[in-house]
Design a protein around this motif. Structure first.
Motif, PDB file in Angstrom:
ATOM      1  N   LEU A 201       9.291  21.124  39.820  1.00  0.00           N
ATOM      2  CA  LEU A 201      10.745  21.212  39.824  1.00  0.00           C
ATOM      3  C   LEU A 201      11.215  21.682  38.458  1.00  0.00           C
ATOM      4  O   LEU A 201      10.673  21.283  37.426  1.00  0.00           O
ATOM      5  N   ILE A 202      12.228  22.526  38.460  1.00  0.00           N
ATOM      6  CA  ILE A 202      12.832  23.012  37.225  1.00  0.00           C
ATOM      7  C   ILE A 202      14.343  22.876  37.339  1.00  0.00           C
ATOM      8  O   ILE A 202      14.880  22.690  38.433  1.00  0.00           O
ATOM      9  N   PRO A 203      15.083  22.961  36.218  1.00  0.00           N
ATOM     10  CA  PRO A 203      16.544  22.909  36.303  1.00  0.00           C
ATOM     11  C   PRO A 203      17.098  24.156  37.000  1.00  0.00           C
ATOM     12  O   PRO A 203      16.535  25.247  36.902  1.00  0.00           O
ATOM     13  N   LEU A 204      18.202  23.984  37.684  1.00  0.00           N
ATOM     14  CA  LEU A 204      18.857  25.108  38.350  1.00  0.00           C
ATOM     15  C   LEU A 204      19.238  26.182  37.344  1.00  0.00           C
ATOM     16  O   LEU A 204      19.201  27.379  37.668  1.00  0.00           O
ATOM     17  N   SER A 205      19.605  25.783  36.125  1.00  0.00           N
ATOM     18  CA  SER A 205      19.994  26.766  35.115  1.00  0.00           C
ATOM     19  C   SER A 205      18.860  27.747  34.826  1.00  0.00           C
ATOM     20  O   SER A 205      19.098  28.941  34.620  1.00  0.00           O
ATOM     21  N   ILE A 241      15.259  21.972  41.266  1.00  0.00           N
ATOM     22  CA  ILE A 241      14.981  22.977  42.293  1.00  0.00           C
ATOM     23  C   ILE A 241      13.553  23.468  42.095  1.00  0.00           C
ATOM     24  O   ILE A 241      13.103  23.607  40.948  1.00  0.00           O
ATOM     25  N   PRO A 242      12.800  23.716  43.162  1.00  0.00           N
ATOM     26  CA  PRO A 242      11.461  24.286  42.992  1.00  0.00           C
ATOM     27  C   PRO A 242      11.553  25.671  42.361  1.00  0.00           C
ATOM     28  O   PRO A 242      12.470  26.441  42.665  1.00  0.00           O
ATOM     29  N   PRO A 243      10.638  26.014  41.468  1.00  0.00           N
ATOM     30  CA  PRO A 243      10.694  27.339  40.838  1.00  0.00           C
ATOM     31  C   PRO A 243      10.509  28.447  41.860  1.00  0.00           C
ATOM     32  O   PRO A 243       9.809  28.281  42.863  1.00  0.00           O
TER      33      PRO A 243
END
Length: 357
Positions: A201-205, A241-243
């Motif tokens: 998971l990564i930030p939406l930004s 969000i998943p990359p």
């Protein structure tokens, strides 16, 4: 070993204690049926044994809950021995109390009854702990398989958006080297994102930044044919969000909705929070009914949906629709944040790994 890696469930949670109580009560019911000499069940025996077992279960669960952090730092055999000792001491104390108050007997008879209860408790607690251990091992294996599955799914995305960009850069080198250099930097970040398989998971930004880099490359190729509209609600920068989830949807919007149209069109990207969910929308002109394009689009949607289900389960939803010649892909994610410090550490670690020869 951390508390999350400990094989015994967290008995501080109400659900775990409730299931433990229900299981023990079913065992009491079986013993009461076996004990009955008349009728189906000995209700007096059932009531007294239920009281004994429930109090023993609750107090043992409370002690294990209080010691959970320490038990998690021990070896499996050591933690198991401590838990068995806790339960047996608990059974001993309640057995002596129950036999002395409810059924006063001579010393030999009391200790024989206590020994039987402790032997039965030992067998039961060993079986329960064995079940917990096997369940924990199965869960770890399942998580490892899911990690491999996610890496496989993400790897399928890697070739999907890179080759057209190489052609665009090649055409710019002679006529506009500065733009070609910017495109190379954007493309390198896309490569980096596609190779960074350790992030679940990564930030939406960060995902939006990746989309912007991709769109910057496509804008060089499509020019005025590509128009963009952004509507990103503030406060969603750290949404998990998943990359490579939103970027392939944007790529599909370009490939299926903009590229085939001589006049081009508008791609609209939205992100907003509603209740416990975050909704992401990608809109583009309705694509032509071309079999090859339709199959490619469907593969991307299936890929993303599989990763969402593996990470979030049923709360995550991916759907697409047509309305007034506008094609819309809607993505619903559970409201969940990625820690900034964790993200920074991951990015630094990944940067170091990728920079190594």
């Amino acid at each position: 070993m951390t508390t999350n890696e400990f094989y015994v469930p967290d008995l501080c949670r109400v659900r775990a204690v409730f299931l433990l109580l229900v299981t023990s009560e079913l065992l009491v019911l079986v013993l009461a049926i076996v004990q009955a000499t008349q009728g189906w069940i000995d209700w007096n025996y059932f009531g007294l044994l239920s009281l004994f077992v429930q109090w023993t279960t609750l107090t043992s669960a409370a002690l294990i809950c209080l010691l959970r952090a320490r038990l998690a730092r021990m070896s499996v055999s050591g933690a198991t021995a401590i838990i068995v000792a806790i339960v047996l001491l608990d059974v001993l104390a309640f057995s002596l109390f129950a036999d002395s108050v409810l059924h006063p007997q001579d010393g030999v008879a009391v200790w024989q009854g206590v020994a039987k209860k402790m032997l039965l408790a030992l067998l039961i607690v060993l079986m329960v702990l064995r079940y917990f251990y096997l369940q924990h091992q199965w869960q770890q294996q399942r998580e490892a398989e899911m990690q491999a599955h996610l890496a496989s799914l993400q790897a399928r995305i890697q070739p999907h958006f890179l080759f057209n960009s190489m052609n665009t850069i090649a055409s710019l080198i002679a006529v506009n080297p500065d733009k070609a250099e910017e495109a190379v930097l954007d493309l390198s970040e896309l490569f980096r994102a596609s190779l960074r398989t350790v992030d679940q998971l990564i930030p939406l930004s960060r995902e939006l930044e990746l989309c912007q880099r991709y769109l910057a490359i496509e804008a060089l190729r499509l020019g005025d044919r590509l128009k963009l509209e952004w509507h990103i609600e503030t406060g969603l920068e750290q949404q998990a969000i998943p990359p490579l989830t939103l970027q392939p949807l944007v790529e599909n919007a370009i490939y299926h909705g903009i590229q085939p149209r001589p006049e081009g069109g508008t791609v609209r990207i939205e992100a907003e929070a509603k209740g416990n969910f975050v909704y992401l929308l990608v809109q583009n002109p309705k694509p032509d009914q071309n079999t090859h394009q339709h199959d490619g689009n469907r593969m991307a949607l299936v890929n993303i949906k599989s990763r969402l289900q593996a990470l979030f389960g049923e709360p995550a939803v991916l759907k697409h629709s047509h309305h007034n010649d506008v094609y819309t892909v809607t993505l619903r994610l559970p409201r969940q944040k990625v820690s900034e410090q964790k993200t920074h550490n991951k990015r630094t670690e990944n940067q170091g790994n990728l920079d190594q020869p």
